[in-house]
Every structure is written in structure tokens, then in C-alpha cells.
Design a protein around this motif. Structure first.
Motif, PDB file in Angstrom:
ATOM      1  N   ASN A 175      -7.041  10.671   1.051  1.00  0.00           N
ATOM      2  CA  ASN A 175      -6.643  10.511  -0.351  1.00  0.00           C
ATOM      3  C   ASN A 175      -7.692  11.006  -1.337  1.00  0.00           C
ATOM      4  O   ASN A 175      -7.345  11.482  -2.429  1.00  0.00           O
ATOM      5  CB  ASN A 175      -6.342   9.041  -0.657  1.00  0.00           C
ATOM      6  CG  ASN A 175      -5.226   8.478   0.197  1.00  0.00           C
ATOM      7  OD1 ASN A 175      -4.608   9.176   0.990  1.00  0.00           O
ATOM      8  ND2 ASN A 175      -4.968   7.193   0.061  1.00  0.00           N
ATOM      9  N   GLY A 181      -1.006  10.639  -7.674  1.00  0.00           N
ATOM     10  CA  GLY A 181      -1.658   9.347  -7.752  1.00  0.00           C
ATOM     11  C   GLY A 181      -0.677   8.248  -7.365  1.00  0.00           C
ATOM     12  O   GLY A 181       0.183   8.414  -6.509  1.00  0.00           O
ATOM     13  N   GLY A 191      -3.254   3.096  -8.563  1.00  0.00           N
ATOM     14  CA  GLY A 191      -4.473   3.533  -9.229  1.00  0.00           C
ATOM     15  C   GLY A 191      -4.667   2.885 -10.581  1.00  0.00           C
ATOM     16  O   GLY A 191      -5.727   3.008 -11.193  1.00  0.00           O
ATOM     17  N   HIS A 192      -3.630   2.192 -11.054  1.00  0.00           N
ATOM     18  CA  HIS A 192      -3.675   1.516 -12.351  1.00  0.00           C
ATOM     19  C   HIS A 192      -3.757   0.003 -12.189  1.00  0.00           C
ATOM     20  O   HIS A 192      -4.331  -0.674 -13.041  1.00  0.00           O
ATOM     21  CB  HIS A 192      -2.412   1.844 -13.170  1.00  0.00           C
ATOM     22  CG  HIS A 192      -2.243   3.287 -13.485  1.00  0.00           C
ATOM     23  ND1 HIS A 192      -2.476   3.820 -14.741  1.00  0.00           N
ATOM     24  CD2 HIS A 192      -1.861   4.335 -12.720  1.00  0.00           C
ATOM     25  CE1 HIS A 192      -2.246   5.121 -14.725  1.00  0.00           C
ATOM     26  NE2 HIS A 192      -1.870   5.456 -13.509  1.00  0.00           N
ATOM     27  N   THR A 228      -4.311  -3.128  -9.198  1.00  0.00           N
ATOM     28  CA  THR A 228      -4.621  -3.534  -7.827  1.00  0.00           C
ATOM     29  C   THR A 228      -3.703  -4.694  -7.429  1.00  0.00           C
ATOM     30  O   THR A 228      -3.362  -5.541  -8.253  1.00  0.00           O
ATOM     31  CB  THR A 228      -6.086  -3.980  -7.721  1.00  0.00           C
ATOM     32  OG1 THR A 228      -6.905  -2.962  -8.267  1.00  0.00           O
ATOM     33  CG2 THR A 228      -6.488  -4.230  -6.283  1.00  0.00           C
ATOM     34  N   CYS A 269      -5.776   1.029  -3.147  1.00  0.00           N
ATOM     35  CA  CYS A 269      -5.803   1.059  -4.614  1.00  0.00           C
ATOM     36  C   CYS A 269      -7.078   1.749  -5.112  1.00  0.00           C
ATOM     37  O   CYS A 269      -7.044   2.492  -6.094  1.00  0.00           O
ATOM     38  CB  CYS A 269      -5.716  -0.357  -5.179  1.00  0.00           C
ATOM     39  SG  CYS A 269      -4.127  -1.170  -4.882  1.00  0.00           S
ATOM     40  N   THR A 276      -8.684   4.159  -3.619  1.00  0.00           N
ATOM     41  CA  THR A 276      -8.556   5.615  -3.446  1.00  0.00           C
ATOM     42  C   THR A 276      -7.680   6.216  -4.531  1.00  0.00           C
ATOM     43  O   THR A 276      -7.946   7.327  -5.007  1.00  0.00           O
ATOM     44  CB  THR A 276      -7.981   5.989  -2.064  1.00  0.00           C
ATOM     45  OG1 THR A 276      -6.628   5.533  -1.928  1.00  0.00           O
ATOM     46  CG2 THR A 276      -8.837   5.434  -0.937  1.00  0.00           C
ATOM     47  N   LYS A 277      -6.642   5.497  -4.944  1.00  0.00           N
ATOM     48  CA  LYS A 277      -5.772   6.039  -5.984  1.00  0.00           C
ATOM     49  C   LYS A 277      -6.399   5.911  -7.376  1.00  0.00           C
ATOM     50  O   LYS A 277      -6.141   6.731  -8.257  1.00  0.00           O
ATOM     51  CB  LYS A 277      -4.396   5.359  -5.933  1.00  0.00           C
ATOM     52  CG  LYS A 277      -3.571   5.781  -4.712  1.00  0.00           C
ATOM     53  CD  LYS A 277      -3.393   7.299  -4.662  1.00  0.00           C
ATOM     54  CE  LYS A 277      -2.498   7.747  -3.526  1.00  0.00           C
ATOM     55  NZ  LYS A 277      -2.312   9.207  -3.498  1.00  0.00           N
ATOM     56  N   ALA A 278      -7.253   4.909  -7.567  1.00  0.00           N
ATOM     57  CA  ALA A 278      -8.035   4.849  -8.800  1.00  0.00           C
ATOM     58  C   ALA A 278      -9.002   6.025  -8.839  1.00  0.00           C
ATOM     59  O   ALA A 278      -9.263   6.602  -9.903  1.00  0.00           O
ATOM     60  CB  ALA A 278      -8.790   3.524  -8.885  1.00  0.00           C
ATOM     61  N   ARG A 316      -7.179   9.096  -9.957  1.00  0.00           N
ATOM     62  CA  ARG A 316      -7.013   9.073 -11.415  1.00  0.00           C
ATOM     63  C   ARG A 316      -8.292   9.521 -12.114  1.00  0.00           C
ATOM     64  O   ARG A 316      -8.262  10.332 -13.054  1.00  0.00           O
ATOM     65  CB  ARG A 316      -6.625   7.655 -11.842  1.00  0.00           C
ATOM     66  CG  ARG A 316      -6.243   7.532 -13.307  1.00  0.00           C
ATOM     67  CD  ARG A 316      -5.898   6.095 -13.641  1.00  0.00           C
ATOM     68  NE  ARG A 316      -5.524   5.976 -15.055  1.00  0.00           N
ATOM     69  CZ  ARG A 316      -5.512   4.834 -15.722  1.00  0.00           C
ATOM     70  NH1 ARG A 316      -5.844   3.708 -15.118  1.00  0.00           N
ATOM     71  NH2 ARG A 316      -5.157   4.798 -16.988  1.00  0.00           N
ATOM     72  N   SER A 346      -1.831  14.316 -13.387  1.00  0.00           N
ATOM     73  CA  SER A 346      -1.728  13.264 -12.374  1.00  0.00           C
ATOM     74  C   SER A 346      -0.342  12.638 -12.475  1.00  0.00           C
ATOM     75  O   SER A 346       0.059  12.181 -13.552  1.00  0.00           O
ATOM     76  CB  SER A 346      -2.808  12.202 -12.600  1.00  0.00           C
ATOM     77  OG  SER A 346      -2.746  11.204 -11.604  1.00  0.00           O
ATOM     78  N   ASP A 366       1.875   9.610 -11.112  1.00  0.00           N
ATOM     79  CA  ASP A 366       1.566   8.306 -10.526  1.00  0.00           C
ATOM     80  C   ASP A 366       2.824   7.450 -10.365  1.00  0.00           C
ATOM     81  O   ASP A 366       3.206   6.712 -11.291  1.00  0.00           O
ATOM     82  CB  ASP A 366       0.558   7.574 -11.412  1.00  0.00           C
ATOM     83  CG  ASP A 366      -0.731   8.356 -11.632  1.00  0.00           C
ATOM     84  OD1 ASP A 366      -0.900   9.398 -10.974  1.00  0.00           O
ATOM     85  OD2 ASP A 366      -1.550   7.924 -12.462  1.00  0.00           O
TER      86      ASP A 366
END
Length: 256
Positions: free
Chosen positions: A115, A142, A146-147, A149, A157, A159-161, A164, A183, A185
Motif C-alpha cells: 500500500n 486511498g 485514511g480519514h 481509524t 488505516c 497505510t491509507k493515511a 493521503r 486521491s 478514497d
């Protein structure tokens, strides 16, 4: 609206889910598609459904976690395929839903390597060409994760943050060039995502979407198509989309 005729689009994780849906929507635009995935046979099966000529498709059997393999794949592209216009960093996965202090180390490694590091490798090897040619677009996949948790999401989470933050940082670093960064998401999308997360436990995976109408891979591909076909002076920085049945990472309306 930008025409995609003869544009070269590289899609990672193209063998299934959102990646395959992107291949299907872009195949009808006259674009040239570089489809990358670990499962070459799945890519070959996908191509048979696309109704495109061999001149429109180039397949790469590629594990994005392997930096040397990524470097080799990009540097040895045939000249007619090397000027990549659009990079769709779609390859990604989630492993496990364990509490952080009880989680599997290998699950962490796989998520971070795919990721975050895989996305970075592709970006690092492709974006310099975009800058030198004065055109290009990077689309990173994303997640709502990522926004926000959620319990058990910890490293996924994270890795996706990171995706972002990387997207925002890349946009800032490319200021003054025509290269665009987006991005996308999503919230709940019904793909192989949950099967992979639960290591092939199909019954557990099915329960994730039970009583819910989730997004489809085609919904996400449609949004990506919109983003990359805007006028050259327009950059869609970030799109967060969820099914109507979902209000946040954890608030989901399930009909019984």
C-alpha cells in the motif's frame, strides 16, 4: 473534457476489482493500457473481455513490492509504451482485523510493502518522465480508512493515511508543473478486499456486505474516469465516496 485517445495509462492491481473495472472503462476510450498485476493469467483472461486490439494492451506481471522489479519493468518498456500519461496506483490490500498488540507481523509487512512502498516505487519511477514531458496524472487509490481509524484497522488505516499524505505531498512537490495528482478514497466497495483481509474466509467476507448495498468497482472506475478527463487546468485533489448505506468508517445501515 480531455480525450484519452492514444493516451498511455498504467494500472496496477489490474487483475481484479477496481483495477479491472478501470481497464474496462478506459478500454472503450481508445487509450493504450499497461495492465500490471502479479497474476498474469488473470490479466490475460481480462484482456479477452475488453474487445481491444493487441496494439492497445501491454501486460506486466509485476509485484509492486519488489523495487528492482518495478525499476526493471518501467525502464524496459518498449519505446511506444514508455511515455506514460496516467498512472493509477490501485494495487493494495488489507490483512487481518486484529488488535494491534495481537496482530500478525507478516500482515503488517504485506500491507506496508504493497500500500505504501509499492505506490512510492511506481510513482518515483514514472513521475520524472511526466515532469520532463510536461504532462501527466497520478491517481492514488486511498480509502475512508485514511480519514477515519476503526477498531482492528490500525496498520491498514495507517497505510491509507500515508497514501493521503503522499498524495498531498506529491501535489505540493509538483507545483509549477502541469502534472496532476488525485486521491480517490472510497468507503465500502464489494471486491476481493474482504476475502484477502480474512485470508480466504469467504463466509466471514460475505458478512461485511450483508444487508448493505455497497459501492461497486465500476462506481470507483467511473469517478477515476471523471477525474482524469477534466480540463488540463483542473485538478481534483481528493474524492471521498461512500454508499448511501454508509455514513462513516463504522456507521453502516444494515437492512435485515
Amino acid at each position: 473534457m480531455i480525450s484519452l485517445e492514444n493516451k498511455i495509462i498504467l494500472i496496477t492491481g489490474a487483475s481484479s476489482g477496481i483495477g479491472a473495472a478501470c481497464a474496462r472503462i478506459f478500454a472503450g476510450t481508445g487509450a493504450k493500457l499497461i495492465l500490471a498485476a502479479r497474476r498474469l493469467e488473470r490479466l490475460q483472461q481480462l484482456v479477452e473481455t475488453l474487445h481491444v486490439t493487441s496494439l492497445q494492451i501491454h501486460l506486466l506481471q509485476l509485484d509492486v513490492c519488489d523495487r528492482a522489479a518495478v525499476e526493471s519493468a518501467i525502464s524496459t518498456l518498449p519505446p511506444s509504451w514508455s511515455d506514460i500519461d496516467i498512472l493509477i496506483n490501485n494495487a493494495g490490500l488489507s490483512r487481518g482485523l486484529d488488535k494491534l498488540h495481537e496482530a500478525n507481523f507478516q500482515d503488517w509487512e504485506e500491507m506496508i510493502d504493497t500500500n505504501v512502498k509499492g505506490l512510492l516505487y511506481l510513482t518515483r519511477y514514472i513521475v520524472p518522465g511526466m515532469v520532463s514531458r510536461g504532462r501527466g496524472h497520478v491517481v492514488n487509490l486511498g480509502s475512508i480508512a485514511g480519514h477515519q481509524t476503526y477498531p482492528g484497522g490500525n496498520v491498514y488505516c495507517a497505510t491509507k493515511a500515508a497514501v493521503r499524505a503522499i498524495s498531498e505531498g506529491l501535489k505540493q512537490d509538483l507545483l509549477g508543473t502541469p502534472v496532476r495528482v488525485t486521491s480517490v478514497d472510497p468507503g465500502m466497495v464489494e471486491t476481493e478486499f474482504s476475502d484477502v483481509r480474512f485470508h480466504g474466509d469467504t463466509e466471514r467476507a460475505k458478512k461485511v456486505y450483508q444487508g448493505v448495498t455497497p459501492l461497486t468497482p465500476e462506481d470507483i472506475a467511473d469517478v477515476i474516469f471523471f477525474c482524469v478527463t477534466r480540463s488540463p487546468h483542473v485538478n481534483i485533489n481528493e474524492v471521498v465516496l461512500m454508499p448511501v448505506d454508509q455514513a462513516s468508517a463504522t456507521l453502516v445501515n444494515r437492512r435485515t
